[in-house]
Design a protein around this motif. Structure first.
Motif, PDB file in Angstrom:
ATOM      1  N   PHE A  96       0.808  -1.210   0.000  1.00  0.00           N
ATOM      2  CA  PHE A  96       0.000   0.000   0.000  1.00  0.00           C
ATOM      3  C   PHE A  96       0.848   1.269   0.000  1.00  0.00           C
ATOM      4  O   PHE A  96       0.329   2.359  -0.225  1.00  0.00           O
ATOM      5  CB  PHE A  96      -0.998  -0.008   1.153  1.00  0.00           C
ATOM      6  N   GLY A 109      -5.915   7.844  -3.738  1.00  0.00           N
ATOM      7  CA  GLY A 109      -6.930   7.451  -2.755  1.00  0.00           C
ATOM      8  C   GLY A 109      -8.010   6.584  -3.380  1.00  0.00           C
ATOM      9  O   GLY A 109      -8.415   5.565  -2.804  1.00  0.00           O
ATOM     10  N   GLY A 110      -8.467   6.960  -4.557  1.00  0.00           N
ATOM     11  CA  GLY A 110      -9.464   6.162  -5.261  1.00  0.00           C
ATOM     12  C   GLY A 110      -8.932   4.791  -5.647  1.00  0.00           C
ATOM     13  O   GLY A 110      -9.656   3.793  -5.594  1.00  0.00           O
ATOM     14  N   MET A 112      -6.568   3.065  -4.055  1.00  0.00           N
ATOM     15  CA  MET A 112      -6.504   2.228  -2.847  1.00  0.00           C
ATOM     16  C   MET A 112      -7.891   1.773  -2.423  1.00  0.00           C
ATOM     17  O   MET A 112      -8.066   0.642  -1.969  1.00  0.00           O
ATOM     18  CB  MET A 112      -5.788   2.980  -1.720  1.00  0.00           C
ATOM     19  N   ALA A 113      -8.877   2.632  -2.583  1.00  0.00           N
ATOM     20  CA  ALA A 113     -10.253   2.241  -2.260  1.00  0.00           C
ATOM     21  C   ALA A 113     -10.724   1.129  -3.185  1.00  0.00           C
ATOM     22  O   ALA A 113     -11.387   0.181  -2.751  1.00  0.00           O
ATOM     23  CB  ALA A 113     -11.182   3.452  -2.353  1.00  0.00           C
ATOM     24  N   LEU A 114     -10.377   1.221  -4.466  1.00  0.00           N
ATOM     25  CA  LEU A 114     -10.756   0.179  -5.419  1.00  0.00           C
ATOM     26  C   LEU A 114     -10.074  -1.149  -5.084  1.00  0.00           C
ATOM     27  O   LEU A 114     -10.714  -2.203  -5.131  1.00  0.00           O
ATOM     28  CB  LEU A 114     -10.390   0.625  -6.836  1.00  0.00           C
ATOM     29  N   ASN A 116      -9.046  -2.170  -2.105  1.00  0.00           N
ATOM     30  CA  ASN A 116      -9.709  -2.703  -0.910  1.00  0.00           C
ATOM     31  C   ASN A 116     -11.090  -3.251  -1.233  1.00  0.00           C
ATOM     32  O   ASN A 116     -11.495  -4.296  -0.699  1.00  0.00           O
ATOM     33  CB  ASN A 116      -9.831  -1.635   0.176  1.00  0.00           C
ATOM     34  N   SER A 117     -11.834  -2.576  -2.093  1.00  0.00           N
ATOM     35  CA  SER A 117     -13.168  -3.042  -2.467  1.00  0.00           C
ATOM     36  C   SER A 117     -13.112  -4.382  -3.194  1.00  0.00           C
ATOM     37  O   SER A 117     -13.912  -5.284  -2.917  1.00  0.00           O
ATOM     38  CB  SER A 117     -13.865  -2.017  -3.348  1.00  0.00           C
TER      39      SER A 117
END
Length: 123
Positions: A96, A109-110, A112-114, A116-117
């Motif tokens: 990460f 940020g987007g 990393m969110a993707l 994790n999702s």
């Protein structure tokens, strides 16, 4: 791994629920140690990739050898599962840390969110 490790341990001969719980925690103890060590050296050398793929390769080999050995040699198979579990979680920090280094700030940020999702959907 989280769901079936206790089931595998419980299937061992003469294993009670307390022993199953304690043995199920061993890979996570190793994972904490390896995660701290890999993150420290990743930050020290600033070479993130060198602390991601070797752990994942070790984990994959340990999983496969544990599967190949089977239930006939429980303790050897369990030791390999401990190694695989520790190696599977160890590269989280360096992994990460790679994302913001290779992507622009406005999309990191987007991304990393993707990631994790997709990981949550996979389980």
């Amino acid at each position: 791994f989280v769901m079936w490790l206790p089931t595998i341990i419980k299937a061992a001969p003469n294993m009670n629920i307390v022993s199953t719980g304690w043995l199920s925690s061993v890979p996570y103890g190793l994972a904490v140690i390896l995660m701290l060590v890999s993150s420290y050296f990743s930050d020290k050398t600033l070479n993130r990739g060198a602390f991601v793929w070797p752990f994942l390769l070790i984990g994959a080999v340990a999983f496969y050898v544990s599967y190949a050995i089977g239930a006939n040699h429980f303790w050897l198979s369990f030791t390999l599962l401990v190694i695989a579990g520790g190696a599977m979680y160890a590269p989280y920090g360096p992994f990460f840390a790679i994302i913001p280094e290779i992507l622009p700030r406005n999309v990191a940020g987007g991304a990393m969110a993707l990631i994790n999702s997709m990981g949550a959907l996979g389980s």
